[in-house]
Design an enzyme around this catalytic site. Structure first.
Site, PDB file in Angstrom:
ATOM      1  N   TYR A  32     -21.541 163.462 -12.817  1.00  0.00           N
ATOM      2  CA  TYR A  32     -20.993 164.481 -13.775  1.00  0.00           C
ATOM      3  C   TYR A  32     -19.614 163.680 -14.343  1.00  0.00           C
ATOM      4  O   TYR A  32     -19.168 162.645 -13.841  1.00  0.00           O
ATOM      5  CB  TYR A  32     -20.407 165.694 -13.249  1.00  0.00           C
ATOM      6  CG  TYR A  32     -19.453 165.677 -12.263  1.00  0.00           C
ATOM      7  CD1 TYR A  32     -18.015 165.958 -12.758  1.00  0.00           C
ATOM      8  CD2 TYR A  32     -19.298 165.183 -10.909  1.00  0.00           C
ATOM      9  CE1 TYR A  32     -17.018 165.864 -11.873  1.00  0.00           C
ATOM     10  CE2 TYR A  32     -18.366 165.135 -10.215  1.00  0.00           C
ATOM     11  CZ  TYR A  32     -17.102 165.461 -10.411  1.00  0.00           C
ATOM     12  OH  TYR A  32     -15.986 165.460  -9.696  1.00  0.00           O
ATOM     13  N   ARG A  51     -17.799 155.295 -18.133  1.00  0.00           N
ATOM     14  CA  ARG A  51     -17.900 155.508 -16.376  1.00  0.00           C
ATOM     15  C   ARG A  51     -19.210 156.356 -16.358  1.00  0.00           C
ATOM     16  O   ARG A  51     -19.882 156.177 -15.066  1.00  0.00           O
ATOM     17  CB  ARG A  51     -16.634 156.428 -15.987  1.00  0.00           C
ATOM     18  CG  ARG A  51     -16.568 156.556 -14.640  1.00  0.00           C
ATOM     19  CD  ARG A  51     -15.289 156.973 -13.851  1.00  0.00           C
ATOM     20  NE  ARG A  51     -15.141 158.425 -14.406  1.00  0.00           N
ATOM     21  CZ  ARG A  51     -14.039 159.020 -14.160  1.00  0.00           C
ATOM     22  NH1 ARG A  51     -13.195 158.555 -13.432  1.00  0.00           N
ATOM     23  NH2 ARG A  51     -13.716 160.182 -14.632  1.00  0.00           N
ATOM     24  N   ARG A  99     -39.814 169.058  -4.111  1.00  0.00           N
ATOM     25  CA  ARG A  99     -38.837 168.555  -3.279  1.00  0.00           C
ATOM     26  C   ARG A  99     -39.157 167.436  -2.361  1.00  0.00           C
ATOM     27  O   ARG A  99     -40.223 167.660  -1.553  1.00  0.00           O
ATOM     28  CB  ARG A  99     -38.289 169.903  -2.366  1.00  0.00           C
ATOM     29  CG  ARG A  99     -36.882 169.282  -1.446  1.00  0.00           C
ATOM     30  CD  ARG A  99     -36.475 170.388  -0.469  1.00  0.00           C
ATOM     31  NE  ARG A  99     -35.218 170.221  -0.075  1.00  0.00           N
ATOM     32  CZ  ARG A  99     -35.037 169.209   0.974  1.00  0.00           C
ATOM     33  NH1 ARG A  99     -36.346 168.866   1.624  1.00  0.00           N
ATOM     34  NH2 ARG A  99     -34.072 168.985   1.574  1.00  0.00           N
ATOM     35  N   HIS A 101     -37.538 163.579  -0.779  1.00  0.00           N
ATOM     36  CA  HIS A 101     -36.078 162.665  -0.723  1.00  0.00           C
ATOM     37  C   HIS A 101     -36.286 161.636  -1.757  1.00  0.00           C
ATOM     38  O   HIS A 101     -35.309 161.043  -2.368  1.00  0.00           O
ATOM     39  CB  HIS A 101     -35.925 162.359   0.451  1.00  0.00           C
ATOM     40  CG  HIS A 101     -35.350 163.254   1.318  1.00  0.00           C
ATOM     41  ND1 HIS A 101     -36.022 164.590   1.811  1.00  0.00           N
ATOM     42  CD2 HIS A 101     -34.045 163.454   1.873  1.00  0.00           C
ATOM     43  CE1 HIS A 101     -35.107 165.308   2.743  1.00  0.00           C
ATOM     44  NE2 HIS A 101     -33.824 164.668   2.523  1.00  0.00           N
ATOM     45  N   LYS A 146     -19.185 159.063  -9.609  1.00  0.00           N
ATOM     46  CA  LYS A 146     -18.973 160.468  -9.569  1.00  0.00           C
ATOM     47  C   LYS A 146     -20.150 161.399  -9.324  1.00  0.00           C
ATOM     48  O   LYS A 146     -20.679 162.050 -10.464  1.00  0.00           O
ATOM     49  CB  LYS A 146     -18.044 160.638 -11.260  1.00  0.00           C
ATOM     50  CG  LYS A 146     -17.260 161.691 -11.253  1.00  0.00           C
ATOM     51  CD  LYS A 146     -16.608 161.506 -12.534  1.00  0.00           C
ATOM     52  CE  LYS A 146     -15.510 162.872 -12.660  1.00  0.00           C
ATOM     53  NZ  LYS A 146     -14.486 163.174 -11.713  1.00  0.00           N
ATOM     54  N   GLU A 178      -7.293 158.766  -1.688  1.00  0.00           N
ATOM     55  CA  GLU A 178      -7.030 159.688  -2.886  1.00  0.00           C
ATOM     56  C   GLU A 178      -7.117 161.030  -2.680  1.00  0.00           C
ATOM     57  O   GLU A 178      -7.160 161.360  -1.438  1.00  0.00           O
ATOM     58  CB  GLU A 178      -8.106 159.193  -4.008  1.00  0.00           C
ATOM     59  CG  GLU A 178      -9.522 159.422  -3.583  1.00  0.00           C
ATOM     60  CD  GLU A 178     -10.811 159.300  -4.648  1.00  0.00           C
ATOM     61  OE1 GLU A 178     -10.238 158.756  -5.603  1.00  0.00           O
ATOM     62  OE2 GLU A 178     -11.877 159.313  -4.134  1.00  0.00           O
TER      63      GLU A 178
END
Length: 282
Positions: A32, A51, A99, A101, A146, A178
């Site tokens: 995101y 990014r 579903r 992995h 991110k 951070e």
């Protein structure tokens, strides 16, 4: 009616739906970005989407969009929602598939969604500062991506909330990394210290702006690791993010930072940030 963007279409928010088999929902398999709008203009939008595309590449996800095409999407999103000041959240997941992995088959395409909301700048925090709480950094080892996987950040932020703090400052052992949703800086003897860019932190866009300001103003900007003790003994402490901008921290774990007031270097950075809002918004 508020409009959202989903896979090439702008639709009413009441019609926006996510499949129960979306990999972002069942695995957190996605990325995101969050972008700020000031006076109807997008701030450092190119850097954000560069990014975004890097994050996609790091998780082997082909978005099918260029930076320019993504910018067009969020510009239109601001326009259709008549937003002047606010933020745009955009995410991409690996798509909808049974579903499993392992990655889905190539015909499964990403689901890209974005929405925009109005909000003001955090004037009170910018003027008076916030309290922070320190917490062990329990996140994964690719914090430079991110990712939608934010459980470690969520738990850290909730810890801060319980101690009436506005941010959680994370550390691995004694090394400060951070914030739960920000980069962290210690200011000592006129120099700015912040964790170097690597897999332990997100290379924040506002962090880049602070570095630009430091170069403009001849403020030493030292990308070095430092300890929790060094942080607590700093003259000034700040956190930065797209939403927090350049926010001073006046207390950490209930202990006063410096003289407990917003310091001169922080004010210098805030003034520089305001100038960059004007010059880097489009």
């Amino acid at each position: 009616m508020t409009k959202v963007f989903i896979n090439g279409e702008f639709i009413d928010q009441n019609e926006a739906k996510v499949s129960y088999e979306d990999r972002g929902y069942v695995f957190g398999d996605g990325i995101y970005e969050y972008i700020r709008a000031y006076d109807g203009k997008l701030f450092t939008v190119t850097e954000h989407f560069e990014r975004f595309i890097r994050s996609a590449s790091e998780i082997q996800l082909d978005l099918g969009y260029t930076v320019e095409e993504l910018i067009d999407v969020v510009r239109e999103l601001l326009k259709v929602n008549n937003i002047q000041n606010g933020g745009i959240y955009i995410q991409a997941t690996r798509g909808v598939a049974p579903r499993n992995h392992s990655f889905p088959t190539p015909e499964v395409k990403p689901v890209i969604m974005a929405f925009a909301k109005s909000y003001d700048r955090p004037y009170d925090d910018l003027e008076n500062g916030i309290n922070a709480a320190t917490v062990e950094d329990i996140r994964w080892l690719r914090c430079d991506i991110k990712s939608l996987n934010l459980l470690g950040n969520v738990l850290a932020k909730e810890y801060a909330v319980k101690y009436n703090a506005g941010e959680a400052i994370q550390h691995r052992g004694e090394t400060v990394t951070e914030g739960a949703s920000s980069n962290v800086y210690a200011i000592k003897d006129g120099a700015i210290y912040t964790h170097p860019v690597n897999n332990y932190i997100l290379n924040g866009i506002t962090r880049k702006v602070i570095k630009w300001i430091s170069e403009d103003e001849d403020i030493p900007f030292k990308e070095e690791t430092f300890t929790v003790e060094f942080l607590k003994n700093a003259d000034e402490v700040i956190v930065s993010s797209t939403s927090a901008e350049v926010t001073p921290v006046v207390k950490i774990d209930g202990e006063q930072v410096g003289d407990g007031k917003v310091g001169p270097v922080t004010r210098q950075l805030q003034e520089g940030f305001n100038k960059y809002i004007e010059s880097r918004s489009s």
